[in-house]
Design an enzyme around this catalytic site. Structure first.
Site, mmCIF file in Angstrom:
data_model
loop_
_atom_site.group_PDB
_atom_site.id
_atom_site.type_symbol
_atom_site.label_atom_id
_atom_site.label_comp_id
_atom_site.label_asym_id
_atom_site.label_seq_id
_atom_site.Cartn_x
_atom_site.Cartn_y
_atom_site.Cartn_z
ATOM 1 N N TYR A 1 34.436 -31.818 -59.859
ATOM 2 C CA TYR A 1 33.005 -32.064 -60.071
ATOM 3 C C TYR A 1 32.771 -32.956 -61.287
ATOM 4 O O TYR A 1 31.650 -33.351 -61.555
ATOM 5 C CB TYR A 1 32.268 -30.722 -60.218
ATOM 6 C CG TYR A 1 32.493 -29.816 -59.031
ATOM 7 C CD1 TYR A 1 31.819 -30.043 -57.830
ATOM 8 C CD2 TYR A 1 33.414 -28.770 -59.076
ATOM 9 C CE1 TYR A 1 32.051 -29.243 -56.713
ATOM 10 C CE2 TYR A 1 33.652 -27.962 -57.969
ATOM 11 C CZ TYR A 1 32.969 -28.211 -56.793
ATOM 12 O OH TYR A 1 33.204 -27.430 -55.687
ATOM 13 N N SER B 1 34.743 -24.841 -58.877
ATOM 14 C CA SER B 1 33.434 -24.675 -59.517
ATOM 15 C C SER B 1 33.482 -23.819 -60.786
ATOM 16 O O SER B 1 32.811 -24.125 -61.766
ATOM 17 C CB SER B 1 32.451 -24.065 -58.514
ATOM 18 O OG SER B 1 32.947 -22.830 -58.018
ATOM 19 N N LYS C 1 44.767 -24.630 -54.845
ATOM 20 C CA LYS C 1 43.407 -24.337 -55.292
ATOM 21 C C LYS C 1 43.315 -22.887 -55.727
ATOM 22 O O LYS C 1 43.781 -22.026 -54.987
ATOM 23 C CB LYS C 1 42.463 -24.607 -54.121
ATOM 24 C CG LYS C 1 41.019 -24.275 -54.373
ATOM 25 C CD LYS C 1 40.244 -24.508 -53.115
ATOM 26 C CE LYS C 1 38.814 -24.072 -53.363
ATOM 27 N NZ LYS C 1 38.050 -24.044 -52.147
ATOM 28 N N ARG D 1 29.826 -20.582 -54.426
ATOM 29 C CA ARG D 1 29.139 -19.721 -53.451
ATOM 30 C C ARG D 1 27.643 -19.666 -53.753
ATOM 31 O O ARG D 1 26.836 -19.479 -52.843
ATOM 32 C CB ARG D 1 29.796 -18.335 -53.429
ATOM 33 C CG ARG D 1 31.229 -18.411 -52.879
ATOM 34 C CD ARG D 1 31.958 -17.086 -52.931
ATOM 35 N NE ARG D 1 33.368 -17.252 -52.583
ATOM 36 C CZ ARG D 1 34.298 -16.306 -52.740
ATOM 37 N NH1 ARG D 1 33.960 -15.128 -53.242
ATOM 38 N NH2 ARG D 1 35.540 -16.541 -52.392
ATOM 39 N N LYS E 1 45.712 -21.674 -51.081
ATOM 40 C CA LYS E 1 44.377 -21.360 -51.592
ATOM 41 C C LYS E 1 44.336 -19.874 -51.926
ATOM 42 O O LYS E 1 44.546 -19.024 -51.062
ATOM 43 C CB LYS E 1 43.316 -21.691 -50.538
ATOM 44 C CG LYS E 1 41.913 -21.309 -50.986
ATOM 45 C CD LYS E 1 40.849 -21.822 -50.045
ATOM 46 C CE LYS E 1 39.476 -21.335 -50.483
ATOM 47 N NZ LYS E 1 38.412 -21.800 -49.606
ATOM 48 N N GLU F 1 53.488 -21.332 -47.443
ATOM 49 C CA GLU F 1 52.258 -21.836 -46.815
ATOM 50 C C GLU F 1 52.268 -23.364 -46.708
ATOM 51 O O GLU F 1 51.883 -23.938 -45.694
ATOM 52 C CB GLU F 1 51.033 -21.416 -47.638
ATOM 53 C CG GLU F 1 50.658 -19.951 -47.507
ATOM 54 C CD GLU F 1 49.883 -19.642 -46.219
ATOM 55 O OE1 GLU F 1 49.668 -20.551 -45.400
ATOM 56 O OE2 GLU F 1 49.503 -18.469 -46.039
HETATM 57 C C1 PBG Z 1 35.099 -22.000 -48.510
HETATM 58 C C2 PBG Z 1 35.333 -22.804 -49.730
HETATM 59 C C3 PBG Z 1 35.239 -22.320 -51.022
HETATM 60 C C4 PBG Z 1 35.488 -23.382 -51.872
HETATM 61 C C5 PBG Z 1 35.753 -24.507 -51.081
HETATM 62 N N1 PBG Z 1 35.659 -24.128 -49.745
HETATM 63 C C6 PBG Z 1 34.853 -20.974 -51.504
HETATM 64 C C7 PBG Z 1 35.544 -19.811 -50.959
HETATM 65 O O1 PBG Z 1 36.658 -19.880 -50.436
HETATM 66 O O2 PBG Z 1 34.949 -18.735 -51.050
HETATM 67 C C8 PBG Z 1 35.459 -23.272 -53.357
HETATM 68 C C9 PBG Z 1 35.257 -24.531 -54.121
HETATM 69 C C10 PBG Z 1 34.855 -24.313 -55.525
HETATM 70 O O3 PBG Z 1 34.757 -23.186 -56.038
HETATM 71 O O4 PBG Z 1 34.587 -25.328 -56.183
HETATM 72 N N2 PBG Z 1 35.709 -22.378 -47.359
#
Ligand code: PBG
Length: 323
Positions: free
Chosen positions: A311, A272, A246, A203, A193, A231
């Protein structure tokens, strides 16, 4: 001369030789759950995506199941009044997350319920871990994540999905699940990630933007590739059943390298910001919405993703199956 166009000449032959098929079986639907009744709030930076209260969540689950969408990934939006430094709401047996899990299992027991495990929605600081000064604590956080995972499992979650990027969380969670008797609960680890600007709209959805600093001391540096493999292999060794990359669209090279390096299912999260970019350009008429949805997701699958959180899941069903 080779006639490479032979295999592209007509619809039927193209369908016959296509290497990648996107289907409903590939998709995980992220869902945002919020307090209240009859709430269906559109997220401003995610057009046509909503925060749902529990009553509406039940309806959504029925609809998803009828569409052939069989896995959901739950996130909760916590009111500011319930956020504290210890992230105690994350461990509340009657909190929104356990309630949502129980409700889904009542409405549709066969739905695969995956739950986000991280502290950002519960923290006044918006960070994924416990905070001391400006430091994000590792081992102390893992202890909370392990308890949180047991709570989700006890409510009926099929998979917990740690998205926090603390070291040792997978083994910590696995051990806690075993000790509590939840040997059947799986772990989908957000293994590679990256610290990414593409999480911005999410967020907004959870009101969880970090209050200070950024997430670069725990999420990965997007300049790095070898680190992703490190990782992922680490998480598999610790007991992850599924590993995730991700974001997805800008990280197709990582998805492919991970796919080639492991023998567990590889997930990718079309996040997102990826959603928002397609929505915004389609709204302006600058891109064809449906074509961009299918092309972006097919590319993620072609790169090597066995499952994709997106989504656009309901759009995919509409586009692929309603003729
Ligand atoms: C936080 C989390 C995030 C997302 C999933 N879990 C945001 C971040 O790490 O700040 C992002 C998902 C998305 O942007 O669709 N644990």
């Amino acid at each position: 001369m080779r006639r490479n166009r032979t295999l592209r000449n007509a619809f039927a032959i193209r369908e016959l030789v296509a290497e990648t098929q996107l289907t409903a079986n590939d998709l995980i639907v992220p869902l945002f759950v919020t307090e209240g009744t009859n709430v269906r709030e559109e997220i401003s930076s995610m057009p046509n995506y909503y925060r749902l209260s529990l009553d509406n969540l039940g309806k959504e689950i029925e609809e998803l199941w009828d569409l052939g969408l069989k896995s959901v990934l739950l996130f909760v939006k916590v009111p500011d009044s319930l956020k504290d430094d210890a992230c105690s709401e994350a461990l509340n047996e009657n909190g929104l997350m356990p309630k949502a899990i129980r409700l889904i299992k009542q409405v549709q027991p066969n739905m695969c319920v995956m739950t986000d495990v991280a502290l950002d929605p519960f923290s006044p600081h918006g960070h994924d871990g416990l905070v001391k000064g400006e430091e994000i604590l590792n081992d102390e956080t893992v202890e909370v994540l392990a308890k949180m995972s047991v709570l989700h499992a006890s409510a009926g979650a099929d998979f917990v999905a740690p998205s926090d990027m603390m070291d040792g969380r997978v083994v910590g969670i696995r051990a806690a699940l075993e000790k509590a008797g939840y040997s059947k609960t799986g772990i989908l680890a957000y293994s590679a990630k990256y610290a990414s600007c593409y999480y911005g709209p999410f967020r907004d959805a959870l009101d969880s933007a970090p209050g200070f600093g950024d997430k670069k001391t725990y999420q990965m540096d997007y300049r790095n590739r070898a680190e992703a493999i490190k990782e992922v292999l680490n998480d598999i060794e610790e007991g992850a059943d599924i590993v995730m990359v991700k974001p997805a669209g800008a990280y197709l090279d990582i998805i492919r390298e991970v796919k080639n390096a492991v023998h567990v299912p590889v997930a990718a999260y079309q996040v997102s910001g990826e959603y928002a970019m397609i929505k915004a350009s389609a709204e302006r008429g600058w891109i064809n919405h449906d074509a961009a949805v299918i092309e972006s997701l097919t590319a993620i699958k072609r790169a090597g993703a066995d499952l994709i959180a997106t989504y656009f899941a309901k759009d995919v069903i509409r586009i692929l199956y309603s003729k």
